[in-house]
Design a protein around this motif. Structure first.
Motif, short mmCIF file in Angstrom:
data_model
loop_
_atom_site.label_atom_id
_atom_site.label_comp_id
_atom_site.label_asym_id
_atom_site.label_seq_id
_atom_site.Cartn_x
_atom_site.Cartn_y
_atom_site.Cartn_z
N LEU A 1 0.84 -1.21 0.00
CA LEU A 1 0.00 0.00 0.00
C LEU A 1 0.87 1.26 0.00
N ARG A 2 1.93 1.24 0.77
CA ARG A 2 2.84 2.38 0.80
C ARG A 2 3.59 2.51 -0.52
N GLN A 3 3.99 1.38 -1.08
CA GLN A 3 4.76 1.40 -2.32
C GLN A 3 3.93 1.91 -3.51
N THR A 4 2.63 1.64 -3.50
CA THR A 4 1.81 2.06 -4.64
C THR A 4 1.68 3.57 -4.73
N VAL A 5 1.84 4.26 -3.61
CA VAL A 5 1.83 5.73 -3.66
C VAL A 5 3.02 6.22 -4.48
N ALA A 6 4.18 5.62 -4.25
CA ALA A 6 5.37 5.99 -5.02
C ALA A 6 5.22 5.60 -6.49
N LEU A 7 4.60 4.46 -6.76
CA LEU A 7 4.40 4.03 -8.15
C LEU A 7 3.49 5.00 -8.89
N ALA A 8 2.44 5.46 -8.22
CA ALA A 8 1.54 6.43 -8.86
C ALA A 8 2.27 7.73 -9.17
N ALA A 9 3.20 8.11 -8.29
CA ALA A 9 3.99 9.32 -8.53
C ALA A 9 4.89 9.14 -9.75
N VAL A 10 5.46 7.94 -9.91
CA VAL A 10 6.29 7.66 -11.09
C VAL A 10 5.43 7.73 -12.35
N PHE A 11 4.26 7.12 -12.30
CA PHE A 11 3.37 7.14 -13.45
C PHE A 11 3.01 8.58 -13.83
N GLU A 12 2.71 9.39 -12.84
CA GLU A 12 2.36 10.78 -13.13
C GLU A 12 3.54 11.52 -13.76
N ALA A 13 4.72 11.34 -13.21
CA ALA A 13 5.91 12.02 -13.75
C ALA A 13 6.17 11.61 -15.20
N GLU B 1 -7.59 15.50 -17.14
CA GLU B 1 -7.35 14.19 -17.75
C GLU B 1 -6.14 13.50 -17.12
N ILE B 2 -5.12 14.27 -16.82
CA ILE B 2 -3.94 13.71 -16.15
C ILE B 2 -4.33 13.23 -14.75
N ALA B 3 -5.08 14.06 -14.04
CA ALA B 3 -5.50 13.69 -12.69
C ALA B 3 -6.36 12.44 -12.71
N PHE B 4 -7.24 12.34 -13.70
CA PHE B 4 -8.10 11.17 -13.82
C PHE B 4 -7.26 9.91 -14.03
N ALA B 5 -6.29 9.98 -14.93
CA ALA B 5 -5.45 8.81 -15.22
C ALA B 5 -4.63 8.41 -14.00
N VAL B 6 -4.04 9.38 -13.33
CA VAL B 6 -3.20 9.10 -12.16
C VAL B 6 -4.03 8.54 -11.02
N ASN B 7 -5.19 9.14 -10.78
CA ASN B 7 -6.05 8.65 -9.69
C ASN B 7 -6.54 7.23 -9.96
N GLY B 8 -6.91 6.96 -11.22
CA GLY B 8 -7.34 5.61 -11.56
C GLY B 8 -6.22 4.59 -11.38
N PHE B 9 -5.02 4.96 -11.84
CA PHE B 9 -3.86 4.08 -11.67
C PHE B 9 -3.62 3.81 -10.19
N GLY B 10 -3.63 4.86 -9.39
CA GLY B 10 -3.39 4.70 -7.96
C GLY B 10 -4.47 3.88 -7.26
N ASP B 11 -5.71 4.11 -7.64
CA ASP B 11 -6.81 3.38 -7.00
C ASP B 11 -6.73 1.88 -7.28
N VAL B 12 -6.43 1.53 -8.53
CA VAL B 12 -6.35 0.11 -8.88
C VAL B 12 -5.15 -0.56 -8.21
N CYS B 13 -4.02 0.12 -8.24
CA CYS B 13 -2.83 -0.45 -7.58
C CYS B 13 -3.08 -0.63 -6.08
N SER B 14 -3.74 0.34 -5.47
CA SER B 14 -4.05 0.24 -4.04
C SER B 14 -5.00 -0.91 -3.75
N ALA B 15 -5.99 -1.09 -4.63
CA ALA B 15 -6.94 -2.19 -4.44
C ALA B 15 -6.23 -3.54 -4.52
N TYR B 16 -5.27 -3.64 -5.45
CA TYR B 16 -4.54 -4.91 -5.56
C TYR B 16 -3.58 -5.08 -4.39
#
Length: 214
Positions: A72-84, A99-114
């Motif tokens: 869960l902690r690691q996915t926050v960093a992964l979402a930051a990499v994806f956004e960058a 649109e960027i926020a939507f993509a990043v939030n979706g990426f983060g939400d799915v990674c967090s769920a997994y």
């Protein structure tokens, strides 16, 4: 396409098949009721190379040897990499801030769920969850029906049409007729990046599962 709406599962008929069945015009489509305004919108049509680079860099950023309860902690960093990485290619794509926020939030939400699913499996000493099921539940959780009911007249009968949305936009129609209700798929105006995001998230989840230690 199968979607869960208010706890019930529905199989959506293809728009082409539905129009053929009832001899409907080509104008019977999502775009008839809610046309898409593409003014100022970004495009991924010519960004295949850039998007592949984003995928490779995000996958390279997935850490190794991570305890299941630490994802869960690691996915926050992964979402930051994806956004960058997404912002780095944006001059060639032209996404707007929402649109960027939507993509990043979706990426983060799915990674967090997994990540949560991996942690729960470790705590209960169960097997690693199938990402497809986690992703499906996330996507189904975003499904909603538009509030506007559109009247459509068909050979003297009154139909009602409502639009179905999920995380990637307008994806179908619910058509209520005197004979029954039909669920019709129409993704013509949905986000074109749905396939790319699903593929990226599937690859990220596979690396998360592979790199999990107990």
């Amino acid at each position: 396409m199968i979607l869960s709406i208010q706890g019930s599962h529905y199989k959506f008929t293809s728009l082409v098949e539905f129009r053929e069945q009832y001899e409907l015009p080509n104008t019977f489509a999502v775009s008839n009721w809610q046309p898409k305004d593409a003014t100022g919108m970004g495009s991924i049509d010519r960004a295949a190379t850039d998007l592949h680079a984003v995928r490779e860099r995000v996958l390279a950023a997935v850490p190794k040897a991570v305890p299941a309860t630490d994802w869960l902690r690691q996915t926050v960093a992964l979402a930051a990499v994806f956004e960058a990485e997404l912002r780095a290619i944006n001059p060639n794509v032209g996404l707007r801030e929402p649109e960027i926020a939507f993509a990043v939030n979706g990426f983060g939400d799915v990674c967090s769920a997994y990540a949560f699913a991996l942690a729960r499996a470790a705590i209960t000493q169960g097997s690693a969850p199938a990402f497809e099921a986690v992703y499906r539940e996330w996507l189904w959780g975003t499904v909603h029906i538009g509030g506007t009911a559109y009247a459509y007249h068909y050979r003297g009968a009154a139909w009602t049409v409502r639009l179905v949305h999920h995380a990637y936009g307008r994806v179908g129609l619910i058509v209520e007729t005197p004979q029954g209700t039909h669920h019709v798929m129409d993704k013509a105006l949905a986000c074109p990046a749905e396939g790319y995001m699903a593929g990226l998230l599937t690859a990220v989840a596979a690396k998360m599962a592979e790199n999990t230690v107990t």
